[in-house]
Scaffold this active site. Structure first.
Site, short mmCIF file in Angstrom:
data_model
loop_
_atom_site.label_atom_id
_atom_site.label_comp_id
_atom_site.label_asym_id
_atom_site.label_seq_id
_atom_site.Cartn_x
_atom_site.Cartn_y
_atom_site.Cartn_z
N TYR A 99 0.84 -1.19 0.00
CA TYR A 99 0.00 0.00 0.00
C TYR A 99 0.88 1.25 0.00
O TYR A 99 1.98 1.22 -0.54
CB TYR A 99 -1.04 -0.08 1.15
CG TYR A 99 -2.26 0.68 0.70
CD1 TYR A 99 -3.03 0.20 -0.36
CD2 TYR A 99 -2.57 1.91 1.24
CE1 TYR A 99 -4.08 0.94 -0.86
CE2 TYR A 99 -3.62 2.64 0.74
CZ TYR A 99 -4.38 2.16 -0.31
OH TYR A 99 -5.40 2.89 -0.81
N ARG A 152 -8.45 10.56 -7.90
CA ARG A 152 -7.66 11.19 -6.82
C ARG A 152 -6.92 10.11 -6.07
O ARG A 152 -7.24 9.78 -4.95
CB ARG A 152 -8.61 11.99 -5.92
CG ARG A 152 -7.97 13.10 -5.14
CD ARG A 152 -8.14 12.85 -3.66
NE ARG A 152 -7.75 11.50 -3.30
CZ ARG A 152 -7.89 10.97 -2.10
NH1 ARG A 152 -8.44 11.63 -1.16
NH2 ARG A 152 -7.48 9.73 -1.83
N LYS A 170 -6.14 -2.55 -1.63
CA LYS A 170 -7.09 -2.53 -0.50
C LYS A 170 -7.64 -3.92 -0.22
O LYS A 170 -7.82 -4.32 0.92
CB LYS A 170 -8.25 -1.57 -0.81
CG LYS A 170 -7.83 -0.11 -0.73
CD LYS A 170 -8.11 0.48 0.64
CE LYS A 170 -7.17 1.60 0.96
NZ LYS A 170 -7.67 2.67 1.78
N GLU A 241 -13.42 4.37 -3.30
CA GLU A 241 -12.02 4.64 -2.96
C GLU A 241 -11.39 5.60 -3.97
O GLU A 241 -11.47 5.38 -5.18
CB GLU A 241 -11.28 3.28 -3.03
CG GLU A 241 -9.92 3.28 -2.44
CD GLU A 241 -9.91 3.38 -0.94
OE1 GLU A 241 -10.69 2.69 -0.27
OE2 GLU A 241 -9.11 4.18 -0.42
N ASP A 242 -10.83 6.66 -3.46
CA ASP A 242 -10.03 7.59 -4.27
C ASP A 242 -10.80 8.22 -5.44
O ASP A 242 -10.28 8.34 -6.56
CB ASP A 242 -8.74 6.92 -4.75
CG ASP A 242 -7.74 6.79 -3.59
OD1 ASP A 242 -8.09 7.19 -2.46
OD2 ASP A 242 -6.62 6.32 -3.82
N ASP A 264 -14.19 5.17 1.83
CA ASP A 264 -13.07 5.00 2.76
C ASP A 264 -12.30 6.29 2.99
O ASP A 264 -11.81 6.53 4.10
CB ASP A 264 -12.13 3.91 2.22
CG ASP A 264 -11.05 3.56 3.22
OD1 ASP A 264 -11.41 3.33 4.39
OD2 ASP A 264 -9.87 3.56 2.86
N ASP A 265 -12.18 7.11 1.95
CA ASP A 265 -11.39 8.35 2.10
C ASP A 265 -12.07 9.31 3.07
O ASP A 265 -11.40 10.06 3.78
CB ASP A 265 -11.21 9.03 0.74
CG ASP A 265 -10.66 8.05 -0.26
OD1 ASP A 265 -9.54 7.59 -0.05
OD2 ASP A 265 -11.38 7.70 -1.21
N ASN A 404 -0.59 11.84 2.34
CA ASN A 404 0.18 10.79 1.66
C ASN A 404 0.51 11.24 0.25
O ASN A 404 -0.20 12.07 -0.29
CB ASN A 404 -0.69 9.52 1.54
CG ASN A 404 -0.87 8.84 2.87
OD1 ASN A 404 0.04 8.75 3.65
ND2 ASN A 404 -2.08 8.35 3.10
P1 NAD Z 1 -9.01 16.58 -1.17
O1 NAD Z 1 -8.49 16.91 -2.50
O2 NAD Z 1 -10.44 16.20 -1.02
O3 NAD Z 1 -8.74 17.80 -0.16
C1 NAD Z 1 -7.55 18.53 -0.09
C2 NAD Z 1 -7.82 19.81 0.68
O4 NAD Z 1 -6.58 20.48 0.88
C3 NAD Z 1 -8.75 20.79 -0.04
O5 NAD Z 1 -9.67 21.33 0.87
C4 NAD Z 1 -7.80 21.91 -0.49
O6 NAD Z 1 -8.42 23.17 -0.53
C5 NAD Z 1 -6.77 21.87 0.61
N1 NAD Z 1 -5.53 22.50 0.23
C6 NAD Z 1 -4.85 22.40 -0.93
N2 NAD Z 1 -3.77 23.19 -0.90
C7 NAD Z 1 -3.76 23.80 0.29
C8 NAD Z 1 -2.90 24.73 0.91
N3 NAD Z 1 -1.81 25.18 0.30
N4 NAD Z 1 -3.19 25.15 2.15
C9 NAD Z 1 -4.30 24.71 2.78
N5 NAD Z 1 -5.13 23.81 2.25
C10 NAD Z 1 -4.87 23.36 1.02
O7 NAD Z 1 -8.09 15.41 -0.64
P2 NAD Z 1 -8.37 14.44 0.60
O8 NAD Z 1 -9.02 13.22 0.15
O9 NAD Z 1 -9.00 15.20 1.69
O10 NAD Z 1 -6.88 14.03 1.00
C11 NAD Z 1 -5.97 15.01 1.48
C12 NAD Z 1 -4.69 14.31 1.91
O11 NAD Z 1 -4.97 13.42 2.98
C13 NAD Z 1 -4.04 13.49 0.81
O12 NAD Z 1 -2.66 13.69 0.83
C14 NAD Z 1 -4.35 12.07 1.20
O13 NAD Z 1 -3.35 11.18 0.79
C15 NAD Z 1 -4.38 12.17 2.71
N6 NAD Z 1 -5.17 11.09 3.31
C16 NAD Z 1 -4.58 10.37 4.31
C17 NAD Z 1 -5.27 9.34 4.89
C18 NAD Z 1 -4.65 8.57 6.03
O14 NAD Z 1 -3.54 8.79 6.36
N7 NAD Z 1 -5.31 7.68 6.69
C19 NAD Z 1 -6.54 9.01 4.45
C20 NAD Z 1 -7.12 9.77 3.43
C21 NAD Z 1 -6.42 10.82 2.87
#
Ligand code: NAD
Length: 547
Positions: A99, A152, A170, A241-242, A264-265, A404
């Protein structure tokens, strides 16, 4: 979930080349003769332990992570039982390969390393035939489907059809983490095109070379997929997912009360994050009700976590309005406040009455949060100033850098411990090596969704729950937090070791299944002993005897 038997009429070669039935050199002499495969195998008869040792020897000879990934995928294609066993016994070590982060690289290179189909591809132009295409999948007893449209992928953006690596990864975690047999698992890629110019120009790209379909046409494709699943695999749980966030929230709202599904996200991330926060509360003698959470990033992960924190707070007796008031968000335009125009629907409940604040550090100074949660996909945003300011305000600042892959994390574990003088309670989305500060070594835990979704899936499957509810995520988070030991906490972990994932998943599944019965959603008779009932449905990676 009965034992595997080989269907009549398969030739010896077909048996050996079918990853579900294959035992490789572990076929016994009696089986070799009965199945007429004795001429197709070398004379040695190995135990599964010997095979596992050979696999690991080969695995350690691979010099790069992507080679290790390709090697493990080769094993998956060749021998499911052995693959599962190796993964179960080395899960913490192999998680970063199978993963994130390596799966991210694998997805980027998917068109170039593609070997064999590992799931069902539903392309936009095949709409009208999705029932037929799903029926082509060899297993007729699918219980869990992980589906993506590749828009995504992790924090990497639009990877089109190459996103197929994610559902496959997954489902490997479902199998290893919760003992859900591969024959009950189906990875699905819905190819509606890609806006990734690099892929469109890549002669080897394996997906549709067209712009992403949007709007009604897109929704019709998803609707046909969801309905096709109801027709072909009526007992299946669908895990989204994604998906890009312009679709993810709408699809979740559209389907969560109609079919057995979750995202899941949004919900899995929320669950594992809440578990980490609950563990932090328990060991530092604090209450969730007394915290102020400031998020960097207001997308699927961020607002999903926010909403589950709200549900947890409401459960303690707080009003929904006050609970929302505990969660603040900074996105790419600054603090999310009421006066901002054109806010997306998922951000509105968290848009509070406050003067605009342009950046994250100013928001920390204005709101004095006890916890900051990074879900922005923006590397390094929790810099020295941010971390030192949190340390000045809090005795034990909570720092979750969840983005991530590793290259996108808001801070590294080393930065977090260094700039908070080793005082923070830290969790990350990607794995980090242990860090030693002033003679104390911290081994941070990863807030990985893999702690929760396999167990939730197992609980849903075992009880044949018709829906996945918010209460199930709360129950799963509480159960996971309860599995964290003082010893874990003492070395800086807010999560137990992933190597104990099977018992963790079992406990989560039991909590989820119990709730399914309580909520009247279960579709099987209530067993007397829920633990034994759920456990009996977990697949152990051992070969069946065919003769
Ligand atoms: P998303 O695209 O839905 O949301 C991203 C958010 O970040 C948006 O609101 C955007 O406006 C904001 N953003 C972008 N640039 C920015 C900046 N410079 N300053 C402030 N905010 C900013 O994505 P998501 O699904 O919410 O995922 C976000 C991150 O979280 C990804 O890197 C993903 O890999 C990670 N994630 C981690 C886990 C985990 O660790 N368990 C699970 C899901 C997602």
């Amino acid at each position: 979930m009965a034992d595997i038997t080989i269907p009549k009429g398969l030739s010896g070669r077909e048996i050996i080349y079918d990853n579900l039935y294959n035992k490789g050199t572990a076929f016994t002499n009696e089986e070799r003769i009965a199945l007429k495969i004795d001429g197709l195998l070398p004379p040695v008869v190995n135990t599964i332990e010997e095979q596992e040792a050979r696999v690991m020897e080969n695995y350690y000879q691979k010099s790069t992570d992507i080679e290790k990934y390709i090697f493990l995928m080769g094993l998956l294609d060749y021998n499911l039982t052995l693959f599962n066993r190796v993964l179960v016994n080395h899960l913490e070590e192999m998680m970063p390969i199978i993963y994130t982060p390596t799966v991210g690289q694998a997805c980027r290179e998917y068109s170039h390393i593609y070997r064999r189909p590992q799931g069902v591809f539903l392309a936009a132009h095949e709409k009208g035939r999705y029932v037929e295409l799903l029926r082509q999948w060899p297993s007729k007893d699918v219980r869990v489907i992980v589906v993506t449209d590749g828009e995504r992928i992790l924090g990497l953006g639009d990877l089109g059809t190459s996103g197929m690596g994610i559902p496959v990864g997954k489902l490997c975690l479902y199998a290893a983490g919760a003992g859900i047999h591969f024959r009950h698992c189906l990875p699905v890629m819905i190819d509606v095109g890609t806006n990734n110019a690099e892929f469109i120009n890549d002669p080897h790209y394996i997906g549709l070379k067209q712009e992403r379909i949007r709007g009604e046409a897109y929704d019709e494709i998803i609707e046909e997929f969801v309905m096709a699943v109801q027709a072909v695999f009526p007992r299946a749980l669908i895990q989204f997912e994604d998906f890009g966030n312009q679709n993810a929230f709408r699809l979740l709202e559209n389907y969560r009360n109609r079919v057995c599904t979750f995202n899941d996200d949004i919900q899995g991330t929320a669950c594992v994050s809440l578990a980490g926060l609950s563990a932090a509360m328990r060991f530092s003698n604090r209450k969730l009700q007394d915290q102020t959470f400031l998020f960097l990033g207001a997308g699927e992960a961020g607002t999903g976590i926010g909403e589950l924190i709200v549900s947890a707070l409401v459960k303690t007796g707080m009003s929904p309005a006050s609970a929302h008031q505990r969660c603040w968000f900074v996105d790419s335009k600054g603090l999310v406040v009421q006066s901002r125009e054109g806010l997306a629907a998922h951000k509105k409940p968290f848009a509070h009455d406050h003067a605009p604040v342009p950046d994250f550090l100013s928001a920390i100074e204005a709101l004095k949060p006890t916890a900051i949660i990074g879900v922005s996909g923006q590397a390094g945003k929790f810099d020295k100033d941010v971390l030192q300011t949190m340390t000045a305000i809090n005795e034990q600042p909570i720092i979750f850098a969840l983005s991530n892959p590793t290259s996108k994390a808001e801070c590294t574990a080393r930065d977090a411990y260094t700039w908070t003088e080793g005082r923070c309670l830290f969790s990350s989305g990607s794995p980090f090596d242990p860090v030693t500060i002033d003679g104390k070594t911290f081994t941070p835990g990863q807030g990985n969704n893999a702690y929760v979704f396999p167990g939730i899936g197992l609980g849903v499957i075992a009880s044949q729950a018709s829906r996945v509810t918010e209460g199930m995520f709360l129950a799963a988070a509480e159960t996971l937090a309860g599995q964290v030991s003082q010893a874990d906490y003492d070395i800086g972990r807010l999560y137990p070791s992933l190597n104990t994932i099977r018992p963790i998943s079992l406990h989560i599944a039991v909590a989820v299944a119990e709730l399914a019965f309580e909520e009247g959603l279960a579709r099987v008779e209530k067993p007397e002993d829920m633990m034994a009932f759920v456990k009996s449905q977990m697949f152990e990676p051992q070969y069946p005897n065919y003769v």
